[in-house]
Design an enzyme around this catalytic site. Sequence first.
Site, PDB file in Angstrom:
ATOM      1  N   ARG A 218       1.420   7.056   1.232  1.00  0.00           N
ATOM      2  CA  ARG A 218       2.503   8.022   1.027  1.00  0.00           C
ATOM      3  C   ARG A 218       3.209   7.794  -0.308  1.00  0.00           C
ATOM      4  NH1 ARG A 218       5.412   6.170   6.442  1.00  0.00           N
ATOM      5  NH2 ARG A 218       3.197   5.914   6.911  1.00  0.00           N
TER       6      ARG A 218
ATOM      7  N   LYS B  35      -3.504  -6.400   6.367  1.00  0.00           N
ATOM      8  CA  LYS B  35      -4.070  -5.990   7.658  1.00  0.00           C
ATOM      9  C   LYS B  35      -4.729  -7.204   8.305  1.00  0.00           C
ATOM     10  CE  LYS B  35      -5.082  -1.341   5.913  1.00  0.00           C
ATOM     11  NZ  LYS B  35      -4.214  -0.533   6.776  1.00  0.00           N
TER      12      LYS B  35
END
Length: 526
Positions: free
Chosen positions: A384, A307
Amino acid sequence: MAQTLASDTLGLTLPANVEAPKISFAAKEIDVTEWKGDMLAVGVTEKDMSKDDNSKFENSLLRKLDSQLGGLLAEVSSEEDFTGKTGQSTVLRLPGLGSKRVGLIGLGQSASTTAAFRGLGEAVGAAAKAAQASDVAVALASFEGLSAESKLNTATAIASGTVLGLYEDNRYRSESKKPALKSVDILGIGTGPDLEKKLKQAEDVSSAVIFGRELVNSPANVLTPAVLAEEASKIASLYGDVFSATILNSEQCKELKMGSYLGVAAASANPPHFIHLRYTPPSGPAKVKLALVGKGLTFDSGGYNIKTGPGCSIELMKFDMGGSAAVLGAAKAVGLIKPPGVEVHFIVAACENMISGTGMRPGDIVTASNGKTIEVNNTDAEGRLTLADALVYACNQGVEKIVDLATLTGACVVALGPSIAGVFTPSDDLAKEVLAASEVCGEKLWRMPLEEGYWESMKSGVADMVNTGGRPGGAITAALFLKQFVDEKVQWMHIDMAGPVWNDKKRSATGFGISTLVEWVLKNSS
């Protein structure tokens, strides 16, 4: 209740053992002018604040109260332009009544929702904190449209709002001031065992929400996957009559072929811990078996897709375990309430997403525990991957319904903003159940489409699927990914809570999802 986390791993930081406020709640039928204590708070709508030609309140309760104060309440409300709008409040230090202070708190045009009454409670808590009040009473100027059941929910919302409005997480401050509030009387809503039971339930759920907030607020150098697992084990130990705990290490997860989860965890010096708490009702068989699955990334760097740049919020990625905090907070409340007739499995695949020579790389292929293969085209879509194996595990417990919660996508925040969680499910029945529970609790959910046609963007040239599609419909494709790991016979819902997990204004966790989950479990138990 205050949670002291087990141990730190970096920076010599340990949370202080700060006790959360312990407030006794009571429902009383007593005239507001006769109540004695530190502060009387009255919730008023804009309609309640209307006055006649003589500048007297038309509302009977306010007229009576103002008469005792020689018209000062009407005078001050006019001078301060207090009209009862949401967010408005005024507190007067006055002689002449049994209460030392009288406060008016705005409820807006009308007050009929749980969120409005919870907001009233939060405002009461804030006002009590500012005044260092010990004893407080709360009343409504009018009860228009409130049925008997609505009054029960109203009292619950006021009570929980007061506790949560008063609470501050001061565990990581060198100095903090203790709130003085000890008791809250709710006037005019009724009395009796049903109301007392609801108020006790509100206290239990509020303590669970505070626990969830503390988990999310704790930094990643304190709340590691091991510490999160230890907190789960404490719940099972504290409520050992109804809970059992299973904590799987990485070797045990390998035996279960959880390659998707372990791929995410591979780069971190802090090993993964797979958490499974099982609630069994204290008496009689369970009529229904449920599972709550929470994303448990105690820190998310993004991995090799690190990030970066403005707005990436890497410094806030301690909140990436907000789904697991909701699940464990719900477990704590369920342990306190002990609902009959329902078995509940609380499941978290806890780990960190870091960067190292042992870490998962973009382009790697991982194999989940149901045998499906995933080409990892973005290591920052890691939640996920952990949920994939957690969902397979949940289905293997023989449950009939699963709700998973995750701070999964920025796309959902773009779609719904910071206050609303997205709901994805192929089951209309499950959608009705959970959305009804959220309305009772005042938490905002919005059902989103599961557009099967979007799955095309998730196909891989070398594996069964990739872990991210394109930018369009990112929250939908993430939900479609999770759907690949759920048994078709199981009713399943995914809640993307990336927006409401955190309050930017307060710079603190919200405890979102806990109240809704507990209400849903209770509805399934009845």
